[in-house]
Design a protein around this motif. Sequence first.
Motif, PDB file in Angstrom:
ATOM      1  N   ALA A  99       0.950   2.852  -5.886  1.00 35.96           N
ATOM      2  CA  ALA A  99       0.945   3.302  -4.501  1.00 35.96           C
ATOM      3  C   ALA A  99      -0.038   2.413  -3.769  1.00 35.96           C
ATOM      4  N   ALA A 100       0.442   1.644  -2.851  1.00 33.32           N
ATOM      5  CA  ALA A 100      -0.373   0.607  -2.253  1.00 33.32           C
ATOM      6  C   ALA A 100      -1.341   1.177  -1.232  1.00 33.32           C
ATOM      7  N   ALA A 101      -2.611   0.786  -1.363  1.00 31.14           N
ATOM      8  CA  ALA A 101      -3.607   1.063  -0.343  1.00 31.14           C
ATOM      9  C   ALA A 101      -3.692  -0.201   0.509  1.00 31.14           C
ATOM     10  N   GLY A 102      -2.603  -0.547   1.119  1.00 31.65           N
ATOM     11  CA  GLY A 102      -2.490  -1.781   1.868  1.00 31.65           C
ATOM     12  C   GLY A 102      -1.119  -1.862   2.484  1.00 31.65           C
ATOM     13  N   HIS A 103      -0.384  -2.893   2.162  1.00 25.49           N
ATOM     14  CA  HIS A 103       0.902  -3.112   2.811  1.00 25.49           C
ATOM     15  C   HIS A 103       2.092  -2.540   2.058  1.00 25.49           C
ATOM     16  N   GLY A 104       1.896  -1.996   0.873  1.00 24.10           N
ATOM     17  CA  GLY A 104       3.022  -1.361   0.200  1.00 24.10           C
ATOM     18  C   GLY A 104       3.425  -2.072  -1.065  1.00 24.10           C
ATOM     19  N   SER A 105       3.985  -1.323  -1.974  1.00 25.60           N
ATOM     20  CA  SER A 105       4.429  -1.867  -3.245  1.00 25.60           C
ATOM     21  C   SER A 105       5.713  -1.179  -3.649  1.00 25.60           C
ATOM     22  N   LEU A 106       6.721  -1.953  -4.020  1.00 20.70           N
ATOM     23  CA  LEU A 106       8.008  -1.381  -4.393  1.00 20.70           C
ATOM     24  C   LEU A 106       7.890  -0.561  -5.670  1.00 20.70           C
ATOM     25  N   VAL A 107       8.636   0.535  -5.724  1.00 18.67           N
ATOM     26  CA  VAL A 107       8.713   1.338  -6.936  1.00 18.67           C
ATOM     27  C   VAL A 107       9.650   0.624  -7.890  1.00 18.67           C
ATOM     28  N   ALA A 108       9.070   0.035  -8.941  1.00 17.53           N
ATOM     29  CA  ALA A 108       9.865  -0.824  -9.802  1.00 17.53           C
ATOM     30  C   ALA A 108      10.380  -0.108 -11.046  1.00 17.53           C
ATOM     31  N   ASN A 109       9.707   0.944 -11.490  1.00 16.28           N
ATOM     32  CA  ASN A 109      10.072   1.567 -12.762  1.00 16.28           C
ATOM     33  C   ASN A 109       9.682   3.038 -12.724  1.00 16.28           C
ATOM     34  N   GLU A 110      10.662   3.924 -12.937  1.00 16.77           N
ATOM     35  CA  GLU A 110      10.369   5.349 -12.886  1.00 16.77           C
ATOM     36  C   GLU A 110      10.415   5.998 -14.258  1.00 16.77           C
ATOM     37  N   LYS A 111      10.371   5.195 -15.307  1.00 19.46           N
ATOM     38  CA  LYS A 111      10.324   5.737 -16.662  1.00 19.46           C
ATOM     39  C   LYS A 111       8.867   5.777 -17.109  1.00 19.46           C
ATOM     40  N   PRO A 112       8.377   6.933 -17.582  1.00 23.27           N
ATOM     41  CA  PRO A 112       6.973   7.021 -17.978  1.00 23.27           C
ATOM     42  C   PRO A 112       6.617   6.027 -19.079  1.00 23.27           C
ATOM     43  N   MET A 113       5.407   5.468 -18.991  1.00 22.23           N
ATOM     44  CA  MET A 113       4.915   4.576 -20.038  1.00 22.23           C
ATOM     45  C   MET A 113       4.341   5.393 -21.193  1.00 22.23           C
ATOM     46  N   PHE A 114       3.613   6.471 -20.851  1.00 24.70           N
ATOM     47  CA  PHE A 114       2.994   7.349 -21.837  1.00 24.70           C
ATOM     48  C   PHE A 114       2.526   8.594 -21.083  1.00 24.70           C
ATOM     49  N   SER A 143      -6.787  -1.158   1.522  1.00 24.70           N
ATOM     50  CA  SER A 143      -6.872  -0.430   2.787  1.00 24.70           C
ATOM     51  C   SER A 143      -7.639   0.887   2.644  1.00 24.70           C
ATOM     52  N   MET A 144      -7.773   1.406   1.401  1.00 21.60           N
ATOM     53  CA  MET A 144      -8.551   2.625   1.166  1.00 21.60           C
ATOM     54  C   MET A 144      -9.848   2.308   0.423  1.00 21.60           C
ATOM     55  N   GLU A 145     -10.264   1.035   0.491  1.00 24.42           N
ATOM     56  CA  GLU A 145     -11.461   0.576  -0.213  1.00 24.42           C
ATOM     57  C   GLU A 145     -12.660   1.453   0.124  1.00 24.42           C
ATOM     58  N   ILE A 192      -4.259   7.476   8.108  1.00 27.10           N
ATOM     59  CA  ILE A 192      -5.542   6.810   8.283  1.00 27.10           C
ATOM     60  C   ILE A 192      -5.897   5.996   7.040  1.00 27.10           C
ATOM     61  N   SER A 193      -6.376   4.777   7.263  1.00 29.90           N
ATOM     62  CA  SER A 193      -6.911   3.935   6.201  1.00 29.90           C
ATOM     63  C   SER A 193      -8.430   3.982   6.231  1.00 29.90           C
ATOM     64  N   ALA A 194      -9.067   3.857   5.058  1.00 30.83           N
ATOM     65  CA  ALA A 194     -10.527   3.819   5.009  1.00 30.83           C
ATOM     66  C   ALA A 194     -11.058   2.476   5.491  1.00 30.83           C
ATOM     67  N   ASN A 195     -10.301   1.425   5.259  1.00 30.56           N
ATOM     68  CA  ASN A 195     -10.667   0.074   5.690  1.00 30.56           C
ATOM     69  C   ASN A 195     -10.272  -0.099   7.157  1.00 30.56           C
ATOM     70  N   GLU A 196     -11.243  -0.372   8.034  1.00 32.30           N
ATOM     71  CA  GLU A 196     -10.978  -0.468   9.465  1.00 32.30           C
ATOM     72  C   GLU A 196     -10.073  -1.645   9.830  1.00 32.30           C
ATOM     73  N   ALA A 197      -9.865  -2.556   8.895  1.00 33.79           N
ATOM     74  CA  ALA A 197      -8.960  -3.676   9.165  1.00 33.79           C
ATOM     75  C   ALA A 197      -7.508  -3.226   9.248  1.00 33.79           C
ATOM     76  N   TYR A 198      -7.228  -2.010   8.781  1.00 34.00           N
ATOM     77  CA  TYR A 198      -5.878  -1.469   8.803  1.00 34.00           C
ATOM     78  C   TYR A 198      -5.825  -0.364   9.844  1.00 34.00           C
ATOM     79  N   PRO A 199      -5.097  -0.552  10.920  1.00 34.70           N
ATOM     80  CA  PRO A 199      -5.068   0.457  11.993  1.00 34.70           C
ATOM     81  C   PRO A 199      -4.345   1.734  11.558  1.00 34.70           C
ATOM     82  N   SER A 200      -4.768   2.841  12.144  1.00 33.54           N
ATOM     83  CA  SER A 200      -4.083   4.109  11.906  1.00 33.54           C
ATOM     84  C   SER A 200      -2.743   4.116  12.638  1.00 33.54           C
ATOM     85  N   PHE A 201      -1.840   4.967  12.214  1.00 32.83           N
ATOM     86  CA  PHE A 201      -0.566   5.139  12.905  1.00 32.83           C
ATOM     87  C   PHE A 201      -0.105   6.576  12.719  1.00 32.83           C
ATOM     88  N   GLU A 202       0.897   6.969  13.453  1.00 32.43           N
ATOM     89  CA  GLU A 202       1.375   8.346  13.419  1.00 32.43           C
ATOM     90  C   GLU A 202       2.801   8.424  12.895  1.00 32.43           C
TER      91      GLU A 202
END
Length: 225
Positions: A99-114, A143-145, A192-202
Amino acid sequence: MQTFKDRLASLWPGERQSKIATDIDMTMAGFSRIWHEGGLPKAETLKRIKELKGCSIDWLLTGEGEPFPEQQTQAAHDTLGNPVNTEDFVYVPRYAIEAAAGHGSLVANEKPMFTMAFRKDWINSMISPEVSGLSVISVKGDSMEGVLNDGDTILVQQMNHIRRDGLYVLRINDNLLVKRLQLMPGNVVNVISANEAYPSFEIRLDSETDDVQIIGKVLWFGRYL
């Protein structure tokens, strides 16, 4: 399960009569008397069923008691060698999902590893009874640093709504994000992001678009030092 047939069938779910008869060394004629006429097998057949499935003969014949009374909790020990009761823990699937704390990350695999173990009493103290579903994923981005850092592991309680302000995982298009969500008047949520470099949105909770979805609430995080 009121009848012997019902209990026998539960031990071979979805199997054909011929398969069950073969497994317990019965002819189809003899098996038919059990299956269709309410008969009971001989002692040798009951012992064979117990050997194959580990069930109680008393339960098999009468339906009373536990089906598998001889099953024991698997022995486990902590790192100091002390015995641990595995029933005291909840085993949560760990997914290879970020789950990206930034610009996003594709969900690549939904099978549990362990799975990861969490104390059951601790989990129950946090989870509302009407909501279920737990998973463990990781955080990516900055973005949530300071709150959630890149590489942190998070425990997520699955829910598609917001009960109160807090850290949540949400999906926007095909991206998973972890953000602080703040409820606002008019069914609006401030993201809301914790890092001010990433603006909030609604986002609007009553929007009919499928591009935004609440996935779950963050309950816990772990971090390598």
